[in-house]
Scaffold this active site. Structure first.
Site, PDB file in Angstrom:
ATOM      1  N   CYS A 184      45.756  46.597  39.224  1.00  0.00           N
ATOM      2  CA  CYS A 184      45.512  45.430  38.367  1.00  0.00           C
ATOM      3  C   CYS A 184      45.877  45.691  36.918  1.00  0.00           C
ATOM      4  O   CYS A 184      46.174  44.750  36.324  1.00  0.00           O
ATOM      5  CB  CYS A 184      44.118  44.678  38.465  1.00  0.00           C
ATOM      6  SG  CYS A 184      43.746  44.605  40.240  1.00  0.00           S
TER       7      CYS A 184
ATOM      8  N   HIS B  86      42.640  40.020  33.491  1.00  0.00           N
ATOM      9  CA  HIS B  86      42.911  40.263  34.666  1.00  0.00           C
ATOM     10  C   HIS B  86      41.831  39.025  35.489  1.00  0.00           C
ATOM     11  O   HIS B  86      40.532  39.046  35.319  1.00  0.00           O
ATOM     12  CB  HIS B  86      42.740  41.534  35.207  1.00  0.00           C
ATOM     13  CG  HIS B  86      42.621  41.740  36.686  1.00  0.00           C
ATOM     14  ND1 HIS B  86      43.642  41.015  37.529  1.00  0.00           N
ATOM     15  CD2 HIS B  86      41.898  42.224  37.600  1.00  0.00           C
ATOM     16  CE1 HIS B  86      43.308  41.174  38.878  1.00  0.00           C
ATOM     17  NE2 HIS B  86      42.299  42.098  38.958  1.00  0.00           N
TER      18      HIS B  86
ATOM     19  N   ASN C 276      42.527  36.504  43.276  1.00  0.00           N
ATOM     20  CA  ASN C 276      42.850  37.798  42.465  1.00  0.00           C
ATOM     21  C   ASN C 276      44.412  38.391  42.872  1.00  0.00           C
ATOM     22  O   ASN C 276      44.473  38.651  44.096  1.00  0.00           O
ATOM     23  CB  ASN C 276      41.814  38.901  42.948  1.00  0.00           C
ATOM     24  CG  ASN C 276      42.243  40.157  42.218  1.00  0.00           C
ATOM     25  OD1 ASN C 276      43.325  40.655  41.785  1.00  0.00           O
ATOM     26  ND2 ASN C 276      41.321  41.214  42.205  1.00  0.00           N
TER      27      ASN C 276
END
Ligand code: UT7
Length: 351
Positions: free
Chosen positions: A114, A256, A286
């Site tokens: 990420c 994020h 996500n």
């Protein structure tokens, strides 16, 4: 040293939307649980014939269009991903081909999960600053839908597919740096907290491991949550401090998008008001490496960013790797676009 700035941005999200109601018909979960615990309402799922390079290429074309550049103006293609097309070659090489870049520029993948896109910005900034490259394409892309166990409710509700890209170019010498205050970290002692156990050289994706579903994402969610709040808040403040800024100088935090509760807690801990955290997790879930450039593009297209806006970018994920930087936005607001054609993305339809 000349610092890089963002001169183009674009994104692409697959057309197929999988909402919580549909998901709760196949796995024991509910719209209420997912929304309350994560803020996610739906996620995008790549079509069977779409691979990471397809999503990445579509996003990159849009970023090139904003930059007003041709594919052969690019000197380096960087693809941040943990779900690339194949173990070999790098997805960046495939994207280079699909974009029609024939100038033999460098192309490589970057795996920092990420945090990959923030790592890519830091690296692109250094390459431009040293005069090694003029235009660097930094892409974040994931097709995580192929790497989650759709019977495991603790992970499958979280992730989605997408891509985002920026073109970096040299900033004017007299202008303040576009990208600055870059901080990149990793604590490998926590690498077991978020992992795809099989499919690599340690455990090849043999029949046995497939049966055990070890080539799917596994996460110790609460442990990752705790470290995310602590380190993201501290990473935001490190980037701000490095530029002698204060939290009130920050126009937007583009973090994020892993969990809305994490963003709330980071806001509280860092002292940056939650209203300044750009959020689109409700619509994409996500998307790991793609999450920040997807959000950045959406913020740009919605007219939320103005030349001079000061953004803090921060991300944390598997590794545990994390990073942050300050981005002084320099692109003018976009001109209004005609109606989208495929109804799939924050950006205009693929050129
Ligand atoms: O992108 C990389 C970084 N990733 C992250 O930052 C993610 C960090 N972690 C998180 O966001 C959260 O920990 C999760 C969203 C993954 C989980 O939320 P949580 O509030 O920590 O839930 P939990 O794991 O403590 O589970 C609470 C309960 C459990 O039931 P019991 O044991 O209390 O009976 C779970 O079994 O919720 C249950 N549960 C679910 N229930 C309905 C777990 N997943 C689900 C689900 N639907 N999808």
């Amino acid at each position: 040293m000349v610092a890089a700035q963002v001169i183009g941005v674009g994104s692409y999200a697959p057309e197929r939307r999988l909402d919580n109601a549909e998901l709760s018909r196949t796995v024991e979960t509910s719209d209420a649980w997912i929304r309350e615990r994560t803020g996610i309402g739906e996620r995008r799922i790549a079509a069977p014939d779409e691979a990471a390079s397809d999503l990445a290429t579509a996003a990159a074309k849009r970023a090139l269009a904003v930059a007003g550049l041709q594919p052969n103006d690019i000197d380096m293609v960087m693809v941040a991903t943990v779900t690339g097309d194949r173990p070999l070659p790098a997805t960046a090489a495939i994207v280079q081909r699909k974009l029609g870049i024939t100038n033999r520029c460098g192309a490589f993948d970057l795996a920092a999960a990420c945090a990959g896109f923030v790592y890519g910005l830091g690296l692109g900034n250094a390459l431009i600053g040293q005069g090694q490259c003029r235009h660097v394409l930094v892409i974040g892309v994931e097709v995580l839908s192929r790497f989650v166990n759709w019977e495991d409710r603790t992970t499958c509700v979280l992730f989605g597919d997408g891509a985002g890209a920026v073109v970096l170019g040299p900033g004017a010498a007299e202008a303040p740096a576009g990208i600055d205050g870059v901080h990149l970290h990793c604590q490998g002692s926590m690498s077991h907290l978020l992992t795809i156990p099989a499919g690599g050289s340690e455990k090849p994706a043999s029949g046995a491991s497939l049966a055990e579903r070890e080539h799917y994402v596994r996460m110790e969610g609460q442990d990752v949550f705790r470290v995310a709040v602590k380190e993201l808040a501290s990473a935001c403040l490190s980037a701000i401090d490095a530029l002698q800024m204060t939290t009130s100088d920050v126009d937007w935090v583009v973090a994020h998008q892993a969990n809305e509760r994490i963003l709330e807690a980071v806001a509280q801990r860092s002292g940056i008001p939650f209203e300044r955290f750009f959020r689109n997790i409700a619509r994409y879930g996500n998307t790991s490496s793609a999450s920040i450039p997807l959000a950045l593009d959406e913020a740009y297209r919605s007219g939320s960013l103005e030349p001079g806006s000061k953004l803090v970018l921060c991300a944390l994920g598997a590794g545990i790797a994390w990073g942050s930087c300050v981005l002084r936005w320099q692109l003018p607001k976009p001109t209004p676009q005609p109606t989208r054609q495929r109804g799939e993305s924050p950006s205009e339809s693929v050129a």
